[in-house]
Design a protein around this motif. Structure first.
Motif, PDB file in Angstrom:
ATOM      1  N   ASP A  20       1.597  -4.559   6.419  1.00 15.08           N
ATOM      2  CA  ASP A  20       1.521  -3.314   7.187  1.00 15.08           C
ATOM      3  C   ASP A  20       0.119  -2.719   7.214  1.00 15.08           C
ATOM      4  OD1 ASP A  20       4.244  -3.282   7.811  1.00 15.08           O
ATOM      5  OD2 ASP A  20       4.724  -2.479   5.837  1.00 15.08           O
ATOM      6  N   GLY A  21      -0.796  -3.291   6.434  1.00 11.53           N
ATOM      7  CA  GLY A  21      -2.141  -2.762   6.402  1.00 11.53           C
ATOM      8  C   GLY A  21      -2.651  -2.706   4.979  1.00 11.53           C
ATOM      9  N   VAL A  22      -3.809  -2.074   4.784  1.00 12.59           N
ATOM     10  CA  VAL A  22      -4.408  -2.025   3.457  1.00 12.59           C
ATOM     11  C   VAL A  22      -3.886  -0.805   2.706  1.00 12.59           C
ATOM     12  CG1 VAL A  22      -6.570  -1.782   2.195  1.00 12.59           C
ATOM     13  CG2 VAL A  22      -6.465  -3.236   4.218  1.00 12.59           C
ATOM     14  N   VAL A  23      -3.359  -1.062   1.503  1.00 12.70           N
ATOM     15  CA  VAL A  23      -2.870   0.036   0.671  1.00 12.70           C
ATOM     16  C   VAL A  23      -3.947   0.388  -0.342  1.00 12.70           C
ATOM     17  CG1 VAL A  23      -1.170   0.699  -1.046  1.00 12.70           C
ATOM     18  CG2 VAL A  23      -0.474  -0.642   0.934  1.00 12.70           C
ATOM     19  N   ASN A  24      -4.343   1.662  -0.367  1.00 13.59           N
ATOM     20  CA  ASN A  24      -5.333   2.090  -1.345  1.00 13.59           C
ATOM     21  C   ASN A  24      -4.611   2.552  -2.600  1.00 13.59           C
ATOM     22  OD1 ASN A  24      -7.921   1.965   0.228  1.00 13.59           O
ATOM     23  ND2 ASN A  24      -6.631   3.175   1.596  1.00 13.59           N
ATOM     24  N   ALA A  25      -4.350   1.600  -3.476  1.00 10.83           N
ATOM     25  CA  ALA A  25      -3.508   1.908  -4.628  1.00 10.83           C
ATOM     26  C   ALA A  25      -4.233   2.774  -5.641  1.00 10.83           C
ATOM     27  CB  ALA A  25      -3.045   0.613  -5.291  1.00 10.83           C
ATOM     28  N   VAL A  26      -5.545   2.565  -5.784  1.00  8.55           N
ATOM     29  CA  VAL A  26      -6.335   3.377  -6.708  1.00  8.55           C
ATOM     30  C   VAL A  26      -7.578   3.851  -5.966  1.00  8.55           C
ATOM     31  CG1 VAL A  26      -7.718   3.316  -8.804  1.00  8.55           C
ATOM     32  CG2 VAL A  26      -5.494   2.215  -8.779  1.00  8.55           C
ATOM     33  N   ASN A  27      -7.797   5.169  -5.997  1.00  8.94           N
ATOM     34  CA  ASN A  27      -8.875   5.782  -5.238  1.00  8.94           C
ATOM     35  C   ASN A  27      -9.830   6.518  -6.142  1.00  8.94           C
ATOM     36  OD1 ASN A  27      -8.751   5.430  -2.411  1.00  8.94           O
ATOM     37  ND2 ASN A  27      -6.796   6.528  -2.410  1.00  8.94           N
ATOM     38  N   ASN A  28     -11.053   5.990  -6.268  1.00 10.26           N
ATOM     39  CA  ASN A  28     -12.079   6.784  -6.900  1.00 10.26           C
ATOM     40  C   ASN A  28     -11.700   7.309  -8.271  1.00 10.26           C
ATOM     41  OD1 ASN A  28     -14.617   7.362  -6.316  1.00 10.26           O
ATOM     42  ND2 ASN A  28     -14.171   8.851  -4.684  1.00 10.26           N
ATOM     43  N   VAL A  29     -11.121   6.448  -9.084  1.00 12.80           N
ATOM     44  CA  VAL A  29     -10.636   6.906 -10.382  1.00 12.80           C
ATOM     45  C   VAL A  29     -11.717   6.757 -11.439  1.00 12.80           C
ATOM     46  CG1 VAL A  29      -9.084   6.248 -12.268  1.00 12.80           C
ATOM     47  CG2 VAL A  29      -8.189   6.602  -9.963  1.00 12.80           C
ATOM     48  N   GLU A 283      -1.985   5.340   4.681  1.00 12.34           N
ATOM     49  CA  GLU A 283      -2.783   6.208   5.544  1.00 12.34           C
ATOM     50  C   GLU A 283      -3.970   6.744   4.764  1.00 12.34           C
ATOM     51  OE1 GLU A 283      -0.445   9.918   5.832  1.00 12.34           O
ATOM     52  OE2 GLU A 283       1.274   8.619   5.560  1.00 12.34           O
ATOM     53  N   LYS A 284      -5.102   6.755   5.427  1.00  6.90           N
ATOM     54  CA  LYS A 284      -6.252   7.400   4.795  1.00  6.90           C
ATOM     55  C   LYS A 284      -6.436   8.731   5.486  1.00  6.90           C
ATOM     56  CE  LYS A 284      -9.718   5.609   2.106  1.00  6.90           C
ATOM     57  NZ  LYS A 284     -10.825   4.762   1.763  1.00  6.90           N
ATOM     58  N   THR A 285      -6.219   9.789   4.736  1.00  6.60           N
ATOM     59  CA  THR A 285      -6.318  11.093   5.368  1.00  6.60           C
ATOM     60  C   THR A 285      -7.334  11.924   4.617  1.00  6.60           C
ATOM     61  OG1 THR A 285      -4.505  11.806   3.996  1.00  6.60           O
ATOM     62  CG2 THR A 285      -3.948  11.146   6.231  1.00  6.60           C
ATOM     63  N   ASN A 286      -7.697  13.012   5.210  1.00  6.60           N
ATOM     64  CA  ASN A 286      -8.606  13.912   4.521  1.00  6.60           C
ATOM     65  C   ASN A 286      -7.901  15.209   4.173  1.00  6.60           C
ATOM     66  OD1 ASN A 286      -8.275  14.492   7.126  1.00  6.60           O
ATOM     67  ND2 ASN A 286     -10.403  15.039   7.561  1.00  6.60           N
ATOM     68  N   ARG A 287      -6.653  15.055   3.714  1.00 11.33           N
ATOM     69  CA  ARG A 287      -5.966  16.238   3.241  1.00 11.33           C
ATOM     70  C   ARG A 287      -5.702  16.060   1.756  1.00 11.33           C
ATOM     71  NH1 ARG A 287      -0.698  14.727   2.563  1.00 11.33           N
ATOM     72  NH2 ARG A 287      -0.147  12.811   3.616  1.00 11.33           N
TER      73      ARG A 287
ATOM     74  N   MET C   1       3.359   5.967  11.461  1.00 10.22           N
ATOM     75  CA  MET C   1       2.085   6.460  10.963  1.00 10.22           C
ATOM     76  C   MET C   1       1.333   7.257  12.013  1.00 10.22           C
ATOM     77  SD  MET C   1       1.788   3.573   8.446  1.00 10.22           S
ATOM     78  CE  MET C   1       3.521   3.699   8.639  1.00 10.22           C
ATOM     79  N   ALA C   2       1.785   7.127  13.242  1.00 10.23           N
ATOM     80  CA  ALA C   2       1.134   7.870  14.319  1.00 10.23           C
ATOM     81  C   ALA C   2       1.281   9.364  14.097  1.00 10.23           C
ATOM     82  CB  ALA C   2       1.734   7.493  15.664  1.00 10.23           C
ATOM     83  N   ARG C  32      10.122  -9.200   9.191  1.00  9.00           N
ATOM     84  CA  ARG C  32       9.566 -10.311   8.427  1.00  9.00           C
ATOM     85  C   ARG C  32       9.817 -11.635   9.130  1.00  9.00           C
ATOM     86  NH1 ARG C  32      10.712  -7.364   3.597  1.00  9.00           N
ATOM     87  NH2 ARG C  32      12.896  -7.933   3.775  1.00  9.00           N
ATOM     88  N   LEU C  33      11.021 -11.754   9.734  1.00 12.59           N
ATOM     89  CA  LEU C  33      11.344 -12.993  10.437  1.00 12.59           C
ATOM     90  C   LEU C  33      10.414 -13.181  11.627  1.00 12.59           C
ATOM     91  CD1 LEU C  33      13.350 -15.359  10.451  1.00 12.59           C
ATOM     92  CD2 LEU C  33      14.753 -14.060  12.031  1.00 12.59           C
ATOM     93  N   ARG C  34      10.119 -12.073  12.305  1.00 13.63           N
ATOM     94  CA  ARG C  34       9.272 -12.192  13.498  1.00 13.63           C
ATOM     95  C   ARG C  34       7.864 -12.618  13.154  1.00 13.63           C
ATOM     96  NH1 ARG C  34      10.164  -7.207  17.065  1.00 13.63           N
ATOM     97  NH2 ARG C  34       7.907  -7.201  16.929  1.00 13.63           N
ATOM     98  N   ARG C  35       7.454 -12.310  11.905  1.00 11.55           N
ATOM     99  CA  ARG C  35       6.105 -12.710  11.499  1.00 11.55           C
ATOM    100  C   ARG C  35       6.043 -14.185  11.124  1.00 11.55           C
ATOM    101  NH1 ARG C  35       5.629  -7.827   8.104  1.00 11.55           N
ATOM    102  NH2 ARG C  35       4.829  -6.206   9.464  1.00 11.55           N
ATOM    103  N   ASN C  36       7.226 -14.802  10.924  1.00 15.21           N
ATOM    104  CA  ASN C  36       7.277 -16.212  10.527  1.00 15.21           C
ATOM    105  C   ASN C  36       7.235 -17.090  11.778  1.00 15.21           C
ATOM    106  OD1 ASN C  36       8.083 -18.773   9.723  1.00 15.21           O
ATOM    107  ND2 ASN C  36       9.435 -17.989   8.118  1.00 15.21           N
TER     108      ASN C  36
END
Lengths: 357, 334, 332
Positions: A20-29, A283-287, C1-2, C32-36
């Motif tokens: 789904d994208g990049v997860v920022n699991a740890v930020n500036n710790v 999401e990267k937000t500035n809140r 996310m929008a 997930r299936l659609r990505r395969n």
């Protein structure tokens, strides 16, 4: 502080690549641990506390995870720059780690003795015989009866609490300078929890090992640690000595955490849960990450991410405003009054309606 | 341990009995007797043959004989008389290792003789293909999992998906076609080739083992991936152990456990798969004999080899259960 | 996310909307299936094959049945594939009117191959439905009832499970193939029944295991605690949660049934060829392989074409099954 800290984490940044994208699991710790000190890291699941500790060991599964920035200075060396083989000399030797679930953290098909001696033979260059003797000493140190016999048992022959004792013995095998305990009591029964905490407290004093104690349970932190950092959404949101934090929490999240555990000291307050869910780290937000769940939220919170600032001597918090517990109490009472008013109005409405008809 | 083996052997008995019962019942449903196909045989000869093979007796229970003996010899002999039927006599003899004469030979050859003749060939074939499946399957699965999402992993995935999905007679025939069209190797016609161990076993053995190999590869791969995620592997890494030690000491043994459970069905697959491969490659083993028996409706041969195959499969399963206990201490101690 | 950017900077009253979009287990699995890619390619391929099976009479260039005498003269027998020139007997050289040539009876190989798709499709799906129905029923009863009934059913299941299945099919086919029952739908009915009669055992074991573990789950205990009837606990709370593994098992039953039919037909005891042009299932790929085997030297393309057909359909189904398993089991 005359002596340099044993571990200093500076602006650590850890990311996970997901579909789904990049997860920022740890930020500036950033935080530090002194020799012999016990630091508590508190936060709910997904707050980045475990990822932080795994980063120190450089054990984040990669891919998908990666340390995207920052430094981890251990005794002056930056572990982020270490090669895998250099790291192996640190792991289990100078820094060791015990994990949450003792039922799954031991290899089911190997005897306990084998699992205990392998790091001794690797790091301390012991012979099989020496390692075995050391393992027996370690097991009796953590309070396992008949250690010479139990060494030949398999993990499934131990109870949960006993396995966690074995894990602790394994962790302390090579006299590490730092022990990372990642929720070591979460999977255990309450009575066993207390025993394990007591054991850790005793061993800490006996060995002088520095400990990072990771937990979601503030109650556990109170008796164990010298200092506490609170993490939320991959960030450090408050940092203070344990006493100071409990007496004077300044970040609304910490206040919420403290108010959501029952107090045993007789002071009756309403138990208030924190509403909502932790945010999506995609999401990267500035809140302010806590804004959607915060009782004290202001307009400014939606456009500015607060950074840690000094709120008292040796006490930092990531909140734009000076908020403390008293205000929390006032807010809570105000909220109850408001709710009551709404109810009263509704009741009046109904009564008025009935009278009219 | 001994108790376990005895229990398992005893549990085999109802399975084998049921197999015999079902097979016998089904054979009785088939149209046409074994001697119908010989056109020139006089009815009196057929009656004689039927009598010789005991086919003149009732199929299941001989009530006539029961009543007969009940009045003369007493209840014990009567019960024996009741089972003086085709099925009863067959089972009595089978327990003593006599599977009866083959119909095709008109009684000159017994089914157990045929099995003794042809089984060594099938056994050689099966052992080679099992070895192939294990020796290729495990490493392919392990390497695929350890180098996940590399070219090597994709190669092992492709091979195992093909081996797992495509039926052996298809791969076998394609191999035969390639051998003859591309390399000009003629199919083997001389049966003496199969008497000892020879290179000729390899093409059919590899094809026979392909499915099992693919299954082992797939299972090993997913098993290693599963074990890699386990907490105790993280513990091992946190001790500072090197990759080699983590893999050899901590990952492999745990990954083997689920793979071993399928070895039972895998052996069964090799046993029952052998007759298709044997007929494709013209290997004169027990499988070819079985297929031939179906064609000629040689019921005693069909019955006999079905029981024999079932026995092999059941024995294979017991062996696998035993080896399971050797690897997993949780099972050994319980 | 929008929504995130919209909400940020607006008023706190909207804060409650700040939760991530809810995705159900099924839409997550579908994603997930659609990505395969392999699984998606398989779906497309199988969909095309289904179209071929349904519209075989339209697609096939010739009738799959026995040709009339005039047709036979044009077709010839043992004709090679279109690109093969037979030097010894020129009249057997391939022509594009019969792309894959003709067989010993003058049947057009390509048309028969196209009709063969029908058998594979039908023989894959119908036994799957039978097998799942029997297996789910027995598994649910066994797991939910427990006690004596459970151990009785499981003993029976164990025995069925340890039967060497292909042997059983062969014997059933030999026994019944000449009877009227065995000839129903060219013997397809017999294959459906004998396949389902053995293969339900693994489904029953799977379902029983699922039911046993689900029975211990909190949500079932909660439902029991508030007095939900046993029937609705079974069908509302337990069955839906066993669906994912059942779907995966079902996906693997299809190729296994296809292989079984092909194997039996290859041994000459599967479906029976029919030269009647009105029969919807005149031939199967397994049978064509058997013919291809005897013509392996003279007309290799019969074997090659039918081998590719069987190999590709089974690979596609297995790849789809793998995709479904990975999609429905997020641990992978």
């Amino acid at each position: 502080m005359a002596e340099a800290p044993l571990l200093e984490v500076k602006n650590l940044q850890v990311q996970f690549k997901t579909a789904d994208g990049v997860v920022n699991a740890v930020n500036n710790v950033s935080f530090s641990v002194n020799r012999g000190e016990t630091l508590g890291i508190v936060g709910e699941s997904g707050s980045g506390k475990s990822v932080t500790s795994l980063s120190i060991m450089r054990l984040i599964p990669s891919p998908p995870g990666k340390i995207a920035g920052g430094q981890i200075l251990f005794d002056g060396d930056n572990l982020v720059d270490f090669s895998e083989s250099e790291m192996r000399k640190i792991r289990g030797n100078r820094i060791s780690m015990i994990f949450q679930d003792p039922m799954t953290s031991l290899n089911p098909v190997l005897r306990i003795g084998k699992q205990m001696t392998e790091s001794l033979q690797l790091h301390m260059g012991m012979t099989a015989k020496q390692a075995r003797n050391r393992a027996i000493d370690l097991l009796s140190m953590v309070g396992i009866p008949a250690p010479d016999k139990r060494l030949d048992d398999f993990p499934h022959q131990f109870s949960g609490g006993m396995r966690q004792r074995v894990m602790i013995a394994m962790g302390l095998a090579c006299n590490p300078e730092l022990l990372i305990a990642d929720e070591p009591t979460t999977a255990l029964d309450v009575t066993i929890q207390a025993q394990i905490l007591e054991l850790l407290n005793r061993l800490k004093n006996e060995t002088g090992t520095a400990i990072i104690f990771i937990t979601h349970d503030l109650g556990v932190v109170a008796g164990m640690t010298d200092r506490v950092i609170v993490m939320y959404a991959g960030r450090v949101v408050e940092q203070a000595s344990t006493n100071e934090l409990f007496r004077n929490p300044r970040m609304p999240y910490t206040i919420g955490l403290l108010d959501s555990i029952p107090r045993l000291d007789g002071i009756q307050t309403r138990l208030t849960p924190i509403p909502g869910l932790p945010p999506d780290l995609l999401e990267k937000t500035n809140r302010c990450p806590f804004a959607p769940r915060c009782d004290f939220v202001q307009e400014q919170c939606w456009i500015e991410t607060p950074s840690l600032r000094q709120v008292a001597p040796d006490h930092t918090a990531a909140c734009l405003f000076d908020i403390d517990r008293d205000q929390r109490q006032v807010m809570a009472e105000k909220k109850i009054a408001e709710e009551q008013a709404v109810l009263d109005a509704a009741l009046e409405d109904v009564l008025a309606h009935e009278q009219a008809s | 341990m001994i108790g376990f083996i005895i229990r398992r052997v005893l549990a085999m008995i109802p399975v084998l009995f049921l197999v015999a019962l079902i097979t016998f019942f089904l054979m009785k449903q088939a149209k046409g007797g074994p001697f119908d196909q010989e056109k020139e045989v006089a009815p009196s000869t057929i009656a004689l043959l039927n009598r010789k093979f005991g086919l003149d007796k009732p199929a299941w229970l001989n009530t006539a004989e029961f009543n007969n003996r009940m009045s003369s010899d007493g209840p014990l002999a009567a019960v024996r008389g009741l089972f003086d039927s085709q099925f009863g006599n067959y089972m009595l003899n089978a327990v003593q290792g006599d599977l009866g004469p083959t119909y095709a030979s008109k009684g000159t050859e017994t089914v157990q003789d045929k099995i003794k003749q042809t089984f060594p060939i099938s056994l050689r074939l099966g052992l080679i293909s099992l070895t192939f499946a294990l020796v290729v399957g495990f490493p392919l699965g392990i390497l695929g999992a350890l180098r996940q999402n590399t070219i090597f992993d994709y190669f092992s995935l492709i091979i195992s998906t093909i081996g797992f999905s495509v039926p052996t007679f298809v791969t076998g025939l394609v191999l035969l076609l390639v051998m003859s069209k591309v390399f000009g190797v003629a199919p083997i016609k001389d049966p003496s080739v199969w008497e000892g161990f020879s290179m000729s076993y390899f093409p059919p053995a590899i094809i026979l083992g392909l499915g099992t190999m693919a299954y082992i590869t797939r299972l090993t791969r997913s098993s290693v991936l599963e074990v890699k995620r386990q907490d105790y592997i993280r513990t091992a890494k946190a001790k500072g152990l090197g990759d080699r030690v983590v893999i050899m000491r901590h990952i492999l043994r745990n990954s083997l456990i689920p793979v071993i459970t399928i070895l039972g069905p895998a052996v069964a697959g090799l046993v029952t798969g052998s007759f298709i491969i044997e007929s494709v490659f013209r290997v004169p083993g027990i499988g070819s004999e079985f297929i031939g028996a179906i064609g000629s409706r040689d019921y005693s041969m069909i019955m006999g080899s079905t029981l024999f195959f079932s026995l092999l499969v059941a024995l294979g399963n017991i062996m696998v259960d035993l080896s399971y206990g050797l690897i997993d201490p949780r099972i050994r101690n319980s | 996310m929008a929504t995130a950017s919209n909400v940020a900077g607006t008023n706190p009253a909207q804060a409650q909307e700040f939760t991530r979009p809810v995705r159900s287990l099924w839409s997550d699995a579908w994603l997930r299936l659609r990505r395969n890619r392999l699984a998606m390619a398989s779906i497309v391929y199988l969909f095309l094959l289904a179209l071929v099976a349904i519209f075989a009479p339209v697609i096939a260039p010739h009738s799959p049945g026995r040709p009339t005498t005039t047709e036979l003269r044009e077709r010839g027998v043992y004709r090679q594939a279109a690109w093969v020139v037979d030097e010894k007997t020129p009249k057997r050289s391939g022509i594009w009117k019969f792309p894959l040539g003709t067989d010993s009876a003058g049947g057009d190989v390509l048309s028969r191959l196209i009709y063969g798709t029908r058998v594979s499709m039908v023989v894959g799906f119908i036994p799957m439905i039978f097998t799942l129905t029997i297996g789910i029923t027995i598994g649910l009863i066994s797991g939910f009832a427990g006690g004596k009934l459970d151990s009785l059913l499981m003993r029976f299941t164990d025995i069925i499970f340890s039967l060497p299945d292909i042997l059983f099919f062969i014997i059933v086919q030999t026994a019944f193939s000449q009877t009227a029952f065995g000839k129903t739908f060219n013997g397809l009915l017999l294959i459906f029944l004998s396949f389902s009669a053995v293969n339900w055992a693994s489904v029953a074991r799977l379902v029983r295991g699922q039911v046993l573990s689900l029975k211990e789950k909190e949500f079932v205990e909660a439902a029991e605690a508030v007095g939900v009837r046993r029937g609705s606990i079974l069908f509302r709370h337990i069955l839906p949660n066993t669906l994912a593994p059942i779907i995966v098992a079902g996906a693997f039953i299809v190729p296994s049934a296809i292989v079984t039919e092909a194997t039996l037909s290859f041994l000459g005891i599967g479906i029976q060829p029919d030269t009647n042009p009105n029969n919807p299932f005149p031939t199967s790929w397994g049978q064509m392989i058997l013919e291809g085997k005897s013509a392996i030297d003279s007309q290799p393309w019969i074997l090659i074409a039918s081998a590719i057909a069987i190999a590709s359909i089974t690979i596609a189904f297995v790849a789809l099954g793998d995709g479904l398993r990975d999609a429905l089991d997020p641990r992978q």
